[in-house]
Design an enzyme around this catalytic site. Structure first.
Site, PDB file in Angstrom:
ATOM      1  CE  LYS A 101      -4.490  -1.407   1.741  1.00 37.56           C
ATOM      2  NZ  LYS A 101      -4.301  -2.825   2.128  1.00 37.56           N
ATOM      3  CD  GLU A 123     -11.448   5.385   2.192  1.00 34.96           C
ATOM      4  OE1 GLU A 123     -11.337   6.558   1.758  1.00 34.96           O
ATOM      5  OE2 GLU A 123     -10.924   4.406   1.641  1.00 34.96           O
ATOM      6  CB  SER A 388      -0.177  -8.034  -1.247  1.00 32.12           C
ATOM      7  OG  SER A 388      -0.984  -8.891  -0.467  1.00 32.12           O
TER       8      SER A 388
HETATM    9  C1  LIG Z   1      -5.122  -3.901   1.626  1.00 26.50           C
HETATM   10  C2  LIG Z   1      -4.402  -5.138   1.311  1.00 26.50           C
HETATM   11  C3  LIG Z   1      -4.780  -5.959   0.228  1.00 26.50           C
HETATM   12  C4  LIG Z   1      -6.004  -5.695  -0.607  1.00 26.50           C
HETATM   13  O1  LIG Z   1      -5.987  -4.522  -1.348  1.00 26.50           O
HETATM   14  P1  LIG Z   1      -5.817  -4.510  -2.950  1.00 26.50           P
HETATM   15  O2  LIG Z   1      -6.150  -3.125  -3.312  1.00 26.50           O
HETATM   16  O3  LIG Z   1      -6.742  -5.529  -3.516  1.00 26.50           O
HETATM   17  O4  LIG Z   1      -4.399  -4.853  -3.226  1.00 26.50           O
HETATM   18  C5  LIG Z   1      -4.017  -7.069  -0.065  1.00 26.50           C
HETATM   19  N1  LIG Z   1      -2.940  -7.389   0.676  1.00 26.50           N
HETATM   20  C6  LIG Z   1      -2.548  -6.638   1.731  1.00 26.50           C
HETATM   21  C7  LIG Z   1      -1.351  -7.063   2.504  1.00 26.50           C
HETATM   22  C8  LIG Z   1      -3.265  -5.493   2.086  1.00 26.50           C
HETATM   23  O5  LIG Z   1      -2.870  -4.756   3.130  1.00 26.50           O
END
Ligand SMILES: *Cc1c(COP(=O)(O)O)cnc(C)c1O
Length: 405
Positions: A101, A123, A388
């Site tokens: 993010k 938000e 992610s």
């Molecule tokens: C917020 C988050 C997501 C989901 O958000 P996307 O916009 O779909 O990428 C996925 N993985 C992690 C670690 C997150 O913090």
């Protein structure tokens, strides 16, 4: 590469179009005041993102502050257990703050600085976007208002503490169900009043134009790095790549590096407890076309056509729609969207932790779970998973709900 009549060589020039549409998805469905503000952001983005100074500054920040490039790890022990397919992970868990993010938050707030804004507004539901925004605001010395429902404030105490330590102002939203939807409404209302001095930063590839495009562009670094690193490591492209899809930001950035390649691409949505409405958040799988939060996409609706209640064990994935570009790539068939449920995800969470010494975020564990299934189905080849984020934020919950397996 041509795919279903779309030339992916020139895809980024053509999509989105100047009104923010990917095919019929996207656009901007908001009040005239907010539209004025969005037009200002769009114009600034198109000018500023081409400036050498902006590009050089973003590059330096990524390297010196975020710790980019993040590596790719070969998941050797997990691969050996599964057979002949080699699994790899792009390690966004090693990006500063522990998830992807921050990639778009740093871009958005740097843009705000160039636009002369003094404050950022956002938000947050689970608090992950709030923490990334508060981090970026601290770095750039901006004021930061994070709107959050009372219910979420109680549930996500550690993230609320993080935001406050970073100097952000957490604004409690006390109306309605006191969760994400109300927080979005309140943040938009505040923005409509304050847009001369403030910028509203959306947390994924959702919302009105230009956010789905801008957030994807800021996340493109993930796919760009991954492609280059994978080729350097193995001498070839991966056969398949996998990412989890909530709003779709990590997936959009990761996929964007490979759309023009002969690579199978999989976006994985959360099936939660099952297929009944309210038990999952698999919007592309089970949703229909509709407008919410200022954009047209595929969404899960209740009987009145409003956004339906959704559920996933991963709080970062429980959103009743997905970004318009995902709806478009789904319709084209360029990306295959599939689901994994909570149980498969928790198994994968422990599997990756035990075999590789990497504790994934529960969101990312969805991609890992699918990568494992894909490896068993493929028999040979290679799969690159976008990890992610890291799972530190999830450990208390996992131990309480599932215990140590
Ligand atoms: C917020 C988050 C997501 C989901 O958000 P996307 O916009 O779909 O990428 C996925 N993985 C992690 C670690 C997150 O913090």
């Amino acid at each position: 590469m041509q795919f279903n009549g779309i030339d992916f060589e020139t895809y980024f020039k053509n999509y989105p179009d100047k009104n923010g549409y990917f095919g019929k998805y996207g656009g901007s469905y908001i009040s005239p005041e907010l539209q004025t503000a969005m037009n200002e952001i769009t114009e600034a983005y198109f000018t500023i993102c081409k400036s050498r100074k902006f590009i050089a500054e973003l590059r330096r920040i990524r390297k010196e502050f975020q710790g980019r490039p993040t590596p790719i790890s070969h998941l050797e022990r997990l691969s050996a257990k599964l057979g002949n397919v080699q699994l790899y992970a792009k390690r966004e868990d090693l990006n500063h703050t522990g998830a992807h993010k921050l990639n778009h938050c740093m871009g958005e707030v740097l843009l705000a600085k160039y636009m002369g804004k003094k404050k950022v507004i956002a938000e947050t539901g689970a608090g992950q976007h709030g923490v990334a925004m508060a981090t970026a605001a601290a770095y750039f010395g901006m004021e930061c208002d994070i709107y959050m429902g009372s219910v979420d404030i109680k549930k996500q105490a550690p993230n609320v503490a993080r935001m406050k330590i970073l100097g952000a102002n957490v604004v409690e939203v006390t109306h309605g169900l006191q969760t994400l939807k109300e927080a979005v409404d309140s943040a938009f209302a505040a923005y409509a009043k304050e847009y001369k001095d403030a910028i509203y930063c959306i947390g994924s590839v959702v919302g009105p134009h230009p956010f789905p495009m801008m957030v994807r562009d800021f996340q493109h670094v993930v796919g760009e790095e991954a492609r280059e690193q994978f080729i350097e490591m193995t001498g070839e492209l991966p056969d398949a790549i996998v990412a989890c899809v909530g709003g779709g930001s990590n997936a959009a950035g990761f996929f964007s590096g490979f759309l023009n390649d002969p690579v199978d691409i999989y976006g994985i949505e959360p099936l939660g407890r099952g297929t009944a409405l309210g038990d999952h958040a698999a919007s592309l799988q089970y949703g229909t076309e509709g407008v919410m939060h200022g954009f047209n996409s595929i969404m899960l609706k209740d009987e009145n056509g409003d956004p339906a209640p959704v559920y996933s064990v991963a709080s970062g994935l429980d959103y009743p729609s997905s970004g318009p570009e995902h709806a478009f790539l789904h319709e084209l068939g360029r990306v295959k969207y599939d689901v994994v449920n909570d149980d498969e995800t928790i198994d994968a969470f422990f599997e990756l932790s035990r075999s590789e010494g990497i504790i994934p975020a529960i969101e990312s564990a969805h991609a890992v779970a699918y990568g494992i299934k894909l490896a068993q189905r493929m028999g040979t080849g290679s799969v690159l998973i976008n990890l992610s984020g890291r799972g530190d934020k999830d450990m208390d919950y996992i131990i309480e709900k599932y215990g140590i397996r």
